[in-house]
Design an enzyme around this catalytic site. Structure first.
Site, mmCIF file in Angstrom:
data_model
loop_
_atom_site.group_PDB
_atom_site.id
_atom_site.type_symbol
_atom_site.label_atom_id
_atom_site.label_comp_id
_atom_site.label_asym_id
_atom_site.label_seq_id
_atom_site.Cartn_x
_atom_site.Cartn_y
_atom_site.Cartn_z
ATOM 1 N N ALA A 65 14.704 20.562 15.353
ATOM 2 C CA ALA A 65 15.351 21.543 14.483
ATOM 3 C C ALA A 65 16.524 22.166 15.221
ATOM 4 O O ALA A 65 16.494 22.320 16.455
ATOM 5 C CB ALA A 65 14.355 22.617 14.060
ATOM 6 N N GLY A 76 20.152 27.341 19.424
ATOM 7 C CA GLY A 76 20.353 25.919 19.696
ATOM 8 C C GLY A 76 19.341 25.026 19.024
ATOM 9 O O GLY A 76 19.265 24.973 17.800
ATOM 10 N N PHE A 77 18.504 24.331 19.833
ATOM 11 C CA PHE A 77 17.607 23.336 19.246
ATOM 12 C C PHE A 77 16.174 23.530 19.724
ATOM 13 O O PHE A 77 15.911 24.125 20.767
ATOM 14 C CB PHE A 77 18.080 21.910 19.569
ATOM 15 C CG PHE A 77 17.930 21.492 21.016
ATOM 16 C CD1 PHE A 77 16.726 21.024 21.513
ATOM 17 C CD2 PHE A 77 19.018 21.544 21.881
ATOM 18 C CE1 PHE A 77 16.585 20.626 22.842
ATOM 19 C CE2 PHE A 77 18.900 21.148 23.218
ATOM 20 C CZ PHE A 77 17.675 20.686 23.701
ATOM 21 N N CYS A 121 11.608 25.505 8.553
ATOM 22 C CA CYS A 121 12.991 25.528 8.069
ATOM 23 C C CYS A 121 13.053 25.608 6.546
ATOM 24 O O CYS A 121 14.048 25.232 5.935
ATOM 25 C CB CYS A 121 13.766 24.307 8.571
ATOM 26 S SG CYS A 121 13.878 24.207 10.363
#
Length: 299
Positions: A167, A180-181, A198
């Site tokens: 994500a 970020g991720f 999400c």
């Protein structure tokens, strides 16, 4: 240059403080672009566009599981972080980077390159991954509707196909990125039952571990742990792929103390970038659309 650190497990509040510290140093030109790589204790984060209804668990259940809740300024909806998940916080000055056409890198370009780096990480460990049009992130188990092989391009896939392994949600302020991720490596996926990840309800999440074992199929290794990379292995590979995708040299930094010492010894020198394709005045229509100078990119 990208300077990166693998920090191991870090509390979420401490992670927010580190991002703010690095963003201030980057804005002053006292550090290069910095990639912080770590994992968090169990936590749920709500982005600016989050719908609280996507948290399925009660406050009491979250408390009993030791899961904390944070509202933050990244784009996107609700996300889970926890042990076994690699979290990456790139504190980059977008003005120092260029897109594939040679122009200045924008937030959406930045997200696409982050996706590409994580897709390549999956490939290093033998796991096919790609994108789904309209759904930011990195996906496994894709079946393109036209029967073509999965690659890194945006795919029109068969309905309900795809398992989310990574994500992405960022925040940009004065050209500096944060957040970020989140990349599931050996994450306990049962914790995702606490939320609609999400805000997506029709596609499951997965982990690099599950996908590696699925690829092994009917002949798994005698000891699966020997075939699985550690979180630190994946962190170093992620830094390498960031360097390749962004076209930057990558330098591992020994510790936060070493990076802070370097910053202390470096005079403040805010980067000066020439204007490029910048209008003398922002059109009123654009001002109405932006409404704010700080624009999140949605996960």
């Amino acid at each position: 240059m990208i300077q990166y650190l693998y920090l191991g497990r870090v509390g979420y509040d401490e992670g927010l403080r580190l991002q703010a510290e690095m963003a201030a140093l980057r804005l002053q030109g006292r550090v290069e672009n910095v990639l912080l790589l770590l994992e968090h204790p169990p936590v749920l984060t709500l982005g600016r566009n989050a719908n609280r209804a996507n948290i399925l668990a009660s406050d009491e259940l979250l408390a009993s599981r030791g899961v904390t809740l944070h509202e933050i300024n990244r784009g996107g909806d609700v996300t889970y972080h926890g042990p076994g998940q690699l979290v990456g916080y790139p504190i980059f000055d977008l003005r120092s980077l260029r897109n594939p056409k040679g122009g200045r890198l924008g937030p959406v370009d930045f997200v696409r390159l982050m996706e590409e780096a994580l897709i390549r990480v999956c490939g290093v460990f033998g796991v096919p991954a790609g994108r789904i049009c309209g759904l930011t992130g990195v996906w496994c188990g894709l079946r393109p509707a036209d029967g073509s092989p999965v690659d890194g391009s945006c795919a029109q896939i068969e309905p309900l196909a795809g398992r989310k392994v990574g994500a992405i949600g960022i925040h940009v302020s004065r050209g500096i990125t944060s957040h970020g991720f989140a990349f599931n490596v050996t994450t306990d996926l049962r914790d995702f039952a606490l939320i609609n990840p999400c805000g997506i309800t029709d596609r499951p999440v997965t982990s690099l571990k599950n996908e590696i074992l699925a690829v092994a199929g009917s002949q798994p290794p005698a000891d699966p742990k020997e075939a699985l990379p550690s979180l630190e292995d994946v962190a170093h590979q992620s830094a390498r792929q960031f360097g390749l995708v962004f076209g930057e040299q990558v330098l591992a930094v020994e510790s936060l103390e070493a990076l802070r010492a370097q910053a202390e010894a470096t005079p403040a020198n805010p980067p000066s970038f020439p204007a490029q394709d910048t209008p003398l005045q922002i059109p009123r229509e654009v001002e109405r659309l932006l409404q704010t100078k700080e624009r999140p990119v949605r996960a």
